[in-house]
Design a protein around this motif. Structure first.
Motif, PDB file in Angstrom:
ATOM      1  N   VAL A  94       0.835  -1.202   0.000  1.00 34.26           N
ATOM      2  CA  VAL A  94       0.000   0.000   0.000  1.00 34.26           C
ATOM      3  C   VAL A  94       0.869   1.251   0.000  1.00 34.26           C
ATOM      4  CG1 VAL A  94      -1.952  -1.119   1.139  1.00 34.26           C
ATOM      5  CG2 VAL A  94      -0.154  -0.060   2.531  1.00 34.26           C
ATOM      6  N   LYS A  95       0.243   2.387  -0.310  1.00 33.49           N
ATOM      7  CA  LYS A  95       0.958   3.660  -0.344  1.00 33.49           C
ATOM      8  C   LYS A  95       1.132   4.248   1.055  1.00 33.49           C
ATOM      9  CE  LYS A  95      -0.694   4.875  -4.989  1.00 33.49           C
ATOM     10  NZ  LYS A  95      -1.491   5.855  -5.780  1.00 33.49           N
ATOM     11  N   THR A  96       0.210   3.936   1.960  1.00 33.00           N
ATOM     12  CA  THR A  96       0.320   4.426   3.327  1.00 33.00           C
ATOM     13  C   THR A  96       1.607   3.898   3.954  1.00 33.00           C
ATOM     14  OG1 THR A  96      -2.092   4.483   3.593  1.00 33.00           O
ATOM     15  CG2 THR A  96      -0.772   4.427   5.604  1.00 33.00           C
ATOM     16  N   GLY A 151      -3.043   1.972  10.333  1.00 28.75           N
ATOM     17  CA  GLY A 151      -3.553   0.707   9.810  1.00 28.75           C
ATOM     18  C   GLY A 151      -4.903   0.856   9.132  1.00 28.75           C
ATOM     19  N   VAL A 152      -5.731   1.757   9.658  1.00 24.72           N
ATOM     20  CA  VAL A 152      -7.041   2.003   9.048  1.00 24.72           C
ATOM     21  C   VAL A 152      -6.872   2.536   7.630  1.00 24.72           C
ATOM     22  CG1 VAL A 152      -9.107   3.430   9.169  1.00 24.72           C
ATOM     23  CG2 VAL A 152      -8.234   2.358  11.236  1.00 24.72           C
ATOM     24  N   LEU A 153      -5.980   3.511   7.465  1.00 27.55           N
ATOM     25  CA  LEU A 153      -5.748   4.086   6.137  1.00 27.55           C
ATOM     26  C   LEU A 153      -5.189   3.035   5.179  1.00 27.55           C
ATOM     27  CD1 LEU A 153      -4.222   7.540   7.145  1.00 27.55           C
ATOM     28  CD2 LEU A 153      -6.532   7.073   6.296  1.00 27.55           C
ATOM     29  N   ALA A 154      -4.275   2.200   5.684  1.00 23.67           N
ATOM     30  CA  ALA A 154      -3.738   1.125   4.842  1.00 23.67           C
ATOM     31  C   ALA A 154      -4.834   0.143   4.458  1.00 23.67           C
ATOM     32  CB  ALA A 154      -2.613   0.408   5.580  1.00 23.67           C
ATOM     33  N   GLY A 155      -5.703  -0.173   5.417  1.00 26.12           N
ATOM     34  CA  GLY A 155      -6.788  -1.101   5.128  1.00 26.12           C
ATOM     35  C   GLY A 155      -7.778  -0.570   4.117  1.00 26.12           C
ATOM     36  N   LEU A 156      -8.015   0.741   4.145  1.00 33.11           N
ATOM     37  CA  LEU A 156      -8.935   1.334   3.172  1.00 33.11           C
ATOM     38  C   LEU A 156      -8.411   1.182   1.745  1.00 33.11           C
ATOM     39  CD1 LEU A 156      -9.993   4.601   5.042  1.00 33.11           C
ATOM     40  CD2 LEU A 156     -11.435   2.616   4.530  1.00 33.11           C
ATOM     41  N   GLU A 157      -7.094   1.196   1.594  1.00 32.03           N
ATOM     42  CA  GLU A 157      -6.521   1.015   0.256  1.00 32.03           C
ATOM     43  C   GLU A 157      -6.817  -0.375  -0.310  1.00 32.03           C
ATOM     44  OE1 GLU A 157      -2.550   2.382  -0.648  1.00 32.03           O
ATOM     45  OE2 GLU A 157      -2.442   3.398   1.300  1.00 32.03           O
TER      46      GLU A 157
END
Length: 313
Positions: free
Chosen positions: A140-142, A162-168
């Motif tokens: 992921v980009k995060t 982790g939330v931002l990575a999971g959204l990707e």
């Protein structure tokens, strides 16, 4: 169906009534420490290791909650007993408590302690998997922030990274994210540590990087070394994982989960991941299901409820 019972600030309450104050700093700022512990046959697996990490997190946060290990264990035992659970996942959270001030916490704290649970299948040799098939892993980009920005050794309620990575992952439908540090080296997943196997050794990112020191990660490294498998830690790129012979993830609830693809590239698999899984199951069986009486390894079947001066924070 009977409603689950959770432990909130010293009392067992129905799950629907388990709440924290709106001014609680764990809710407002993520100013809280937590651990997720796997329970096998009533035994808290690697309980001491989880409490050590919890203590490290609280020290990093300067969160002096004043609760002993025995006190925390008695709360966990109460939740397991109230819900009649022998195989489960327990989440123990300690926040700095309600605070009507600003971002800087008050010196005097009234910690909030919450213990929740969810049932899981039996572990060990007769275990049922907590996951459906091999994982799909996606870079992921995060990025994982550096330790000087957000200490990776602290397991806190702040999981926004982790939330931002999971959204990707919604774009590809992958199961887990491969999160890199600011230099482009692999750090970890959103809720897991990452391993790969090549023709030289078993590899996992070093704790010198922004990597949470996973309890299951340590168990797997010990098992590998006990079998004489060469083990290396270091800095790795996504290409190292994409070109590996085997890739797997570790976490307390999912244990050892093989990876089927990395960034859409098939990972063929091999003998090391199944071997480590068998060794892990055998360890759980031996330590958690093959004991006839309570011991100090974390079994909740004893009557220890008093304070332990040697472990006070």
């Amino acid at each position: 169906m009977t409603e689950r019972q959770y432990h909130v600030d010293g009392d067992l309450v129905p799950a629907s009534e388990a709440t924290v104050h709106v001014s609680d700093r764990g809710f407002k700022y993520g100013d809280a420490a937590f651990e997720t512990v796997r329970v096998y046959g009533g035994t808290l697996f690697r309980w001491d290791a989880h409490l050590d990490r919890l203590a490290d997190t609280c020290e990093i946060l300067s969160l002096d909650h004043g609760l002993s290990r025995a006190n925390l264990r008695s709360r966990v035992a109460a939740v397991l007993d109230a819900n009649d659970l022998a195989d489960a996942s327990i989440r123990l959270s300690i926040t700095r408590g309600p605070d009507t001030g600003g971002i800087v916490p008050s010196e005097e704290i009234d910690p909030t302690v919450v213990v929740t649970c969810r049932p899981l299948p039996r572990g060990g040799r007769e275990s049922e998997s907590t996951w459906d098939g091999p994982a799909t892993l996606q870079t992921v980009k995060t990025r994982r922030p550096p330790d000087r920005a957000l200490p990776s050794k602290a397991k806190t309620h702040n999981y926004l990274n982790g939330v931002l990575a999971g959204l990707e992952l919604r774009v590809t439908g992958a199961d887990e994210a491969l999160i890199l540090d600011m230099d482009g080296s692999v750090a970890e997943g959103t809720t897991s540590n990452c391993f790969f196997v090549d023709d030289r050794a078993l590899h996992t990112p070093s704790l010198e990087g922004p990597v949470l020191p996973g309890v299951t990660r340590d168990v797997v490294l010990d098992l590998a070394q006990s079998e004489g498998l060469p083990v290396r830690t270091g800095r790795y790129t996504p290409d190292d994982f994409r070109s590996a012979d085997e890739v797997f993830l570790t976490s307390s609830t999912r244990e050892i989960r093989p990876v089927g693809t990395v960034d859409g590239i098939d990972v063929d698999g091999g003998p090391v991941t199944p071997l480590l899984s068998r060794l892990y199951d055998a360890l759980v069986e031996r330590e958690c299901y093959a004991v006839e009486s309570a011991d100090e390894s974390g079994s909740t079947g004893d009557s220890e409820t008093g304070d332990d001066p040697s472990s006070s924070q």
